[in-house]
Design an enzyme around this catalytic site. Structure first.
Site, PDB file in Angstrom:
ATOM      1  N   ASP A 143      34.747  34.511  31.039  1.00 47.15           N
ATOM      2  CA  ASP A 143      34.229  34.737  32.388  1.00 47.15           C
ATOM      3  C   ASP A 143      33.112  33.772  32.766  1.00 47.15           C
ATOM      4  O   ASP A 143      32.748  33.675  33.940  1.00 47.15           O
ATOM      5  CB  ASP A 143      33.715  36.170  32.526  1.00 47.15           C
ATOM      6  CG  ASP A 143      34.829  37.199  32.486  1.00 47.15           C
ATOM      7  OD1 ASP A 143      35.941  36.876  32.919  1.00 47.15           O
ATOM      8  OD2 ASP A 143      34.584  38.317  32.006  1.00 47.15           O
ATOM      9  N   ARG A 191      35.782  39.755  36.611  1.00 47.02           N
ATOM     10  CA  ARG A 191      35.443  41.034  37.221  1.00 47.02           C
ATOM     11  C   ARG A 191      34.363  40.902  38.297  1.00 47.02           C
ATOM     12  O   ARG A 191      34.479  41.424  39.398  1.00 47.02           O
ATOM     13  CB  ARG A 191      34.969  42.000  36.133  1.00 47.02           C
ATOM     14  CG  ARG A 191      34.609  43.378  36.615  1.00 47.02           C
ATOM     15  CD  ARG A 191      34.087  44.220  35.467  1.00 47.02           C
ATOM     16  NE  ARG A 191      35.030  44.239  34.369  1.00 47.02           N
ATOM     17  CZ  ARG A 191      36.061  45.077  34.278  1.00 47.02           C
ATOM     18  NH1 ARG A 191      36.246  45.973  35.229  1.00 47.02           N
ATOM     19  NH2 ARG A 191      36.886  45.031  33.244  1.00 47.02           N
TER      20      ARG A 191
END
Length: 420
Positions: A143, A191
């Site tokens: 991420d 996310r």
């Protein structure tokens, strides 16, 4: 007696996390006069709690070296979040108990923000219990959302995969759009931060080239603006390619693809953004579509890993051992980008109390004014991270990956520990 070391892998694995493991173990072996055996946790931190420690000294030098080109988590990872010291001190005391029983004086935890927090807590508690441990966090997350470090090992290879997948799928769509599919949607991980989706933007150089739309968690989803952009792209280009981060959300903070469940870390579980968007486009605009979810494929694609990513993943593992042997504690090796026209970097140290539980998001200057693309500043940041190829060896047409022996050492605490 030389102090031993404990190494564990945490969270979702990457194409290069084993390169960090290789860096740790090879560097420790090179300093065998200062550090004893490197034990690895079977399935991450759970291995320490259950006293399931893998003796890496039984692995050949060839196997350890081959970890550098092997994806997955060679020693097993886990999604297990230790509670706070106040809520469950017993877990941390259990870790110290096992470390003390096996003469472990060095703790290397390879993961993201949650593992940085665990590493910090272990360091603090070990001091208070009179058994100080040099705890060093090794950065890893696809991420790319850890603070201080310029980028996170694991991200460069995912970015390369997404850029290539976007480019190749776009060539497929453009060949069919005259009489068939007009829309292609690629759903990526991410996310809260849109770094992975942003990498899809590297597939095209101009606004007319795909991807025509990128959806970032950092930019609130506007249905009307989105559909207008889709329709305009189809009418102008004949088709529309969309790269969408799973964390795309509305202005009120709700995820477009909230499953209604949470994981063990307390994060909302996401999934189904691509088909959600596809159904929206079909119902409102009527265009034929296809979609794909990169999912595990993006983080396990070692066959097209970034050479820079592999080098950096090994470097942070190596630096972690060197930091510990130099007496450093509660720190993380961070990648620092050097100024200048040519890409260069070196390793610095970041204090864990500034890393744990802190997320790094896409800067607004990396996102185009309309919120649907990347800027030149983003390209300048991303392109060096996907540079170079580091192909694994091949045998009979397939990559030749390695597997460890994974021999466990005999337990010494003579008691079990329940891991829920």
């Amino acid at each position: 007696m030389l102090k031993n070391a404990f190494y564990a892998q945490s969270g979702g694995v990457t194409a290069v996390i084993n390169a960090s493991a290789c860096g740790v173990i090879e560097t420790a072996r090179a300093h065998s006069d200062k550090i004893g055996t490197v034990f690895a946790g079977k399935n991450g931190i759970i291995g320490a709690l259950k006293e399931e420690l893998i003796d890496t000294s039984l692995e050949s030098s060839e196997t350890i070296a081959a970890l550098k080109h092997t994806p997955g988590g060679a020693f097993g990872s886990c999604r297990y979040k230790l509670k706070s010291l106040q809520d469950n001190r017993a877990e941390y005391e259990r870790l110290i108990e096992v470390f003390k029983a096996h003469n472990i004086g060095y703790f290397f935890y390879n993961g993201g923000g949650d593992s940085a927090d665990t590493c910090l807590k272990v360091s603090e508690l070990s001091q208070s219990m009179g058994y100080p441990i040099h705890a060093v966090h090794i950065p890893k997350t696809v991420d790319n959302d850890l603070p201080i470090t310029d980028n996170c090992p694991g991200f460069g290879s995912v970015a390369k995969y997404i850029a290539i997948a976007t480019m190749e799928a776009s060539l497929d769509i453009v060949s069919m759009c005259a009489s068939s599919t007009k829309i292609f949607i690629l759903e990526t991980m991410g996310r809260h931060a849109g770094w992975i989706a942003a990498a899809g933007g590297l597939a095209g150089k101009t606004s007319e080239e795909p991807p025509h739309i990128i959806l970032f968690p950092e930019v609130a989803f506007n249905e009307e603006a989105f559909l207008d952009k889709v329709d305009t792209s189809v009418k102008q280009c004949g088709y529309c390619v969309i790269v969408a981060s799973e964390g795309a959300r509305y202005a009120n903070g709700d995820f477009l693809a909230d499953s209604g469940a949470t994981d063990v870390f307390g994060h909302k579980q996401l999934g189904g953004l691509a088909p959600t968007l596809a159904e929206l486009i079909k119902s409102k605009l009527g265009y034929k579509h296809h979609w794909a979810v990169a999912d595990y494929l993006q983080r396990s694609a070692r066959h097209i890993a970034s050479a820079v990513d592999v080098e950096q993943a090994y470097a942070v593992g190596k630096a972690a051992v060197e930091f510990a042997l130099a007496g450093k504690n509660s720190v993380m090796p961070a990648i620092t980008r050097l100024p200048g026209p040519e890409y260069a970097w070196h390793i610095t140290e970041a204090p864990l109390n500034q890393v744990a539980n802190v997320e790094k998001f896409m800067p607004r200057e990396f996102i185009s004014d309309d919120g649907f693309g990347i800027t030149q500043a983003a390209r300048d940041y991303l392109e060096p991270l996907i540079a170079g190829e580091s192909y694994p060896p091949y045998r009979n047409g397939l990559p030749s990956y390695t597997r460890i022996v994974g021999q466990l050492v005999a337990p010494k605490t003579q008691r079990s520990f329940d891991v829920n």
